[in-house]
Design a protein around this motif. Structure first.
Motif, PDB file in Angstrom:
ATOM      1  N   LYS A  85       0.825  -1.218   0.000  1.00  0.00           N
ATOM      2  CA  LYS A  85       0.000   0.000   0.000  1.00  0.00           C
ATOM      3  C   LYS A  85       0.857   1.266   0.000  1.00  0.00           C
ATOM      4  O   LYS A  85       0.335   2.367   0.119  1.00  0.00           O
ATOM      5  N   SER A  88       0.000   3.898  -2.626  1.00  0.00           N
ATOM      6  CA  SER A  88      -1.392   4.344  -2.585  1.00  0.00           C
ATOM      7  C   SER A  88      -1.516   5.582  -1.707  1.00  0.00           C
ATOM      8  O   SER A  88      -0.723   5.825  -0.805  1.00  0.00           O
ATOM      9  N   SER A  89      -2.540   6.369  -1.945  1.00  0.00           N
ATOM     10  CA  SER A  89      -2.774   7.545  -1.096  1.00  0.00           C
ATOM     11  C   SER A  89      -3.789   7.240   0.000  1.00  0.00           C
ATOM     12  O   SER A  89      -3.968   8.034   0.921  1.00  0.00           O
ATOM     13  N   ASP A  90      -4.438   6.065  -0.090  1.00  0.00           N
ATOM     14  CA  ASP A  90      -5.435   5.688   0.916  1.00  0.00           C
ATOM     15  C   ASP A  90      -4.745   5.141   2.165  1.00  0.00           C
ATOM     16  O   ASP A  90      -3.832   4.319   2.067  1.00  0.00           O
ATOM     17  N   LYS A 107      -5.979   4.487  11.496  1.00  0.00           N
ATOM     18  CA  LYS A 107      -5.780   4.684  10.063  1.00  0.00           C
ATOM     19  C   LYS A 107      -4.303   5.039   9.905  1.00  0.00           C
ATOM     20  O   LYS A 107      -3.849   6.054  10.396  1.00  0.00           O
TER      21      LYS A 107
END
Length: 186
Positions: A85, A88-90, A107
């Motif tokens: 991940k 990824s920006s998430d 998160k």
């Protein structure tokens, strides 16, 4: 052949091999035994006790390794997840352990660094690649150590059996000897 013997002795955690007493008469006539059943049984019992002590140590090591390996595996899986991940920006939604049976929701934003708890109140920051390399090496080493420990425990059980059989054979030899001397005296 000498190299093979040396290799076997080294591969079993320094556990001395119990030699099977094939000929009890010849064994008891050896100068260090001098046909003294009590001293021979005492030596064999002492050897048996040493094997028990070694077994306890090896069982403790096995228990510790069996608890560490799943932790290493989950840490490695987490690092691999973070690595996948990374671009990824998430953020990654996760639960992490605060203490026994207490988890917190979090998160985690994508990152290229992770902190690993090394023990003894030491935590170091690693890149994800370095962390994955370290954790996979440690996991592999722990798995190999566990396998070697299982082999050592099997070898130790064989030594228990050999020592117990030797004790029984020496004891039975003494019983026969006493019965024969009793029958000769009657």
């Amino acid at each position: 052949m000498a190299d093979e013997t040396k290799e076997v002795k080294l591969s079993h955690a320094g556990v001395p091999e119990a030699l099977f007493v094939e000929d009890v008469d010849a064994f008891m006539k050896q100068s260090e035994n001098n046909e003294n059943v009590d001293s021979v049984l005492r030596k064999l019992d002492e050897q048996h006790s040493k094997y028990k002590f070694l077994e306890l140590n090896l069982l403790q090591k096995r228990k510790r390794l069996k608890s560490q390996i799943p932790d290493m595996k989950s840490s490695l899986d987490i690092v691999r997840q973070m690595k996948s991940k990374q671009d990824s920006s998430d953020p990654i939604d996760t639960h992490f352990l605060l203490s026994d049976q207490v988890y917190a929701k979090a998160k985690v934003p994508p990152t290229d660094r992770v902190c690993l708890w090394l023990g003894a109140n030491v935590m170091l920051e690693y890149t994800l690649d370095d962390a994955e390399s370290l954790l996979s090496r440690n996991h592999e080493r722990a798995t190999q150590n566990l396998s070697q420990l299982e082999d050592d425990l099997d070898f130790l059980r064989d030594q228990f059996t050999t020592t117990e059989v030797n004790m029984a054979r020496v004891y039975n030899w003494d019983v026969k000897r006493r019965q024969m001397s009793k029958s000769l005296n009657n």
